[in-house]
Scaffold this active site. Structure first.
Site, mmCIF file in Angstrom:
data_model
loop_
_atom_site.group_PDB
_atom_site.id
_atom_site.type_symbol
_atom_site.label_atom_id
_atom_site.label_comp_id
_atom_site.label_asym_id
_atom_site.label_seq_id
_atom_site.Cartn_x
_atom_site.Cartn_y
_atom_site.Cartn_z
ATOM 1 N N HIS A 221 -9.730 -18.907 -31.687
ATOM 2 C CA HIS A 221 -9.403 -19.404 -30.351
ATOM 3 C C HIS A 221 -9.749 -20.883 -30.198
ATOM 4 O O HIS A 221 -10.319 -21.503 -31.112
ATOM 5 C CB HIS A 221 -10.100 -18.563 -29.268
ATOM 6 C CG HIS A 221 -11.597 -18.528 -29.374
ATOM 7 N ND1 HIS A 221 -12.403 -19.585 -29.012
ATOM 8 C CD2 HIS A 221 -12.443 -17.542 -29.784
ATOM 9 C CE1 HIS A 221 -13.674 -19.251 -29.182
ATOM 10 N NE2 HIS A 221 -13.735 -18.015 -29.673
ATOM 11 N N CYS A 237 -16.504 -15.214 -33.739
ATOM 12 C CA CYS A 237 -15.129 -15.730 -33.653
ATOM 13 C C CYS A 237 -15.042 -17.066 -34.394
ATOM 14 O O CYS A 237 -16.062 -17.614 -34.806
ATOM 15 C CB CYS A 237 -14.754 -15.966 -32.191
ATOM 16 S SG CYS A 237 -14.566 -14.431 -31.264
#
Lengths: 439, 100
Positions: A221, A237
């Site tokens: 992201h 992440c």
């Protein structure tokens, strides 16, 4: 007597002179040789721009890009340099040991490690190397393959990014962040109560785009903290600069294969020259990875029937500067193909660099610190400036100290919120300053 | 025989007298030289003592200067260490602040 002595002494003198000349000549050779060893690290010429993300991959080659240097200007920080040139903070710091991250000296030449050895993984889809904190996206057809590469921020030691094969399951623009229970608990301990979900906007740590991976709970992201790219700062992440995730998002279809590896030592060749790139290994992975590389090198040495420069190899490994270093000519004379270092012009403005706003007598401010040392003050101001979302800050010199002032803020509420964040994130006790003039 | 002995004795007498005269002169000369040398030795001793005192003073000064240089180096190293620690601490705080 003279006739007898002279002929016997003369050759002795000649011998001494000859020996002296020989020693001097040897020293000369050493003096010339020393810079020659790193001569490929001397800037060859100046260029206005340099390629940062997109590189063609020649058949049989594993090394892409070129190394460059840029001369720092007053007020630059390494995170600003890193972002402008598409690098992570880890890469710029490792390539420039001893350079102050937040208050580097102006005029210093800074290495831009824009050359990379491709990870040892299938060249399709997305490959992320956790050790180098870099993502590689393979594109183009079989005849003219291209690799696009971006720096990433990865998981912490406590919450590492998982390794192995996976794929992009779905994509979302302007994603909502559903706060995981573990992160909510961490924040609660600091007295920060997070909502169950954070909508798109400047407070959303996912940024503007997200690729959800088949490994549940893990995403690639964007970020609202661009200075964290190249750090181990996520909960597993992988985060990219806002400008990079935008491109990756549009270039990545659902079901794209993703492979996450951890390779601190990379071997590759280009134009017949063998390169070694060494990074500081992530926890516990160093010895095993090094063993693998040493075995490969021994095989190469055996096949070529020529000795490798093991001292150089050990030096590259120990320094761990994260740049591909030529260590062996696969075929004699191939050193001609080693690209020279390029000096890049400093741009008028570094992309994404926070600029301190002008002082506003009608605005609210926060006194973040009052310190006697200018460097400390500059460092604090830069760190505050690089928070996400950003908090503007600047240094105001006084007669015997330097004040770090955050602001301007439009309202007392904004100033109090900045004070809260300074305390929560940086453990600074800020003092709210009322406007000099009421609006 | 007696005559011969007398003759020999007469021949030796002036020679012996002359020899003793030469010894006295030499002795005086030697004494004068000794005095001179003594004086020189005294001077040399004083000079040596003065030189030693100067050398001792210089050594003391050098030692003091070396100690000051050591202290300055240590102070500079300490300052550098503090600066490094400050930079590392700031980096650590920054890295923590970059978490979600």
């Amino acid at each position: 007597m003279r006739r007898i002595v002279a002929p016997s002494l003369l050759p002795q003198w000649f011998r001494l002179i000859a020996l002296w000349l020989f020693i001097v000549a040897l020293q000369g050779c050493a003096a010339v040789k020393a810079p020659q060893e790193d001569s490929w690290l001397a800037p060859d010429h100046m260029e206005k721009e340099i390629e940062r993300n997109r590189f063609p991959v020649a058949k049989g080659d594993d090394v892409i890009g070129r190394l460059a240097v840029v001369r720092l200007e007053k007020g630059d920080t390494l995170p600003d340099i890193a972002r402008h040139f598409g690098l992570g903070l880890n890469a710029v710091s490792a390539a420039n040991p001893g350079v102050d991250v937040w208050a580097p000296e102006a005029g210093v030449r800074t290495m831009l490690p824009l050359s990379f050895i491709l990870p040892n993984a299938p060249r399709k889809g997305i490959v992320v190397n956790l050790a180098t904190m870099r993502l590689f996206q393979y594109r183009g057809d079989g005849t003219s393959p291209v690799v696009v590469t971006y720096p990433v921020g990865v998981g912490t030691r406590e919450r590492p990014t998982p390794q192995g094969p996976m794929r992009v399951e779905r994509k979302a623009a302007r994603p909502t962040w559903h706060v995981p229970a573990s992160i909510a608990a961490d924040h609660r301990k600091k007295g920060d109560i997070l909502p169950a979900a954070v909508p798109p906007g400047p407070q959303n740590p996912l940024g503007e785009y997200a690729l959800y991976l088949s490994k549940s709970g893990y995403l690639i992201h964007g970020t609202n903290k661009p200075a964290s790219i190249g750090l181990k700062a996520t909960n597993g992440c992988m985060r990219l600069y806002p400008e990079n995730i935008k491109t990756l998002f549009s270039d990545t279809p659902v079901s794209t294969p993703v492979v996450i590896v951890n390779q601190p030592y990379l071997l590759g060749q280009r134009n017949g020259v063998l390169y070694l790139e060494a990074h500081t290994p992530q926890e516990d992975s160093g010895a095993a990875e090094l063993q693998k590389i040493y075995e490969k090198l021994k095989t190469i040495e055996k096949k070529s029937a020529r000795p490798l420069d093991w001292e150089k190899i050990k030096k590259v490994q120990a320094e761990a500067r994260g740049i591909p270093v030529p260590i062996f000519e696969m075929s004699p004379g191939s050193e001609e193909g080693i690209p020279k270092l390029v000096e890049v012009e400093h741009p008028a403005k570094l992309y994404g660099k926070p600029e301190p706003p002008e002082l506003n007598m009608a605005a609210w401010y926060v006194l973040a610190a009052d310190v006697p040392d200018e460097i400390d003050a500059r460092r604090m101001a830069a760190i505050i400036n690089h928070q996400g979302p950003p908090i503007p800050a600047q240094v105001i010199p006084k007669s015997n100290s330097y004040r770090v002032i955050a602001g301007p803020f439009n309202t007392a509420g904004e100033a109090r919120e900045a004070t809260r964040r300074l305390k929560l994130d940086l453990d600074m006790d800020g003092i709210v300053i009322e406007p000099v003039r009421k609006m | 025989m007696k005559k011969s002995i007398l003759l020999v004795a007469m021949m030796f007498f002036p020679a012996i007298t002359l020899m003793s005269c030469a010894t006295t002169g030499d002795l005086e000369k030697m004494q004068a030289q000794q005095k001179l040398i003594d004086a020189k030795a005294d001077q040399a001793l004083r000079d040596a003592q003065a030189a030693k005192a100067a050398a001792d003073a210089a050594k003391l000064n050098a030692d003091a200067a070396a100690a000051r240089a050591d202290a300055a180096t240590k102070e500079a190293e300490a300052r550098e260490k503090i600066a490094d620690e400050k930079a590392k601490k700031a980096d650590a705080v920054f890295q923590r602040s970059m978490r979600k």
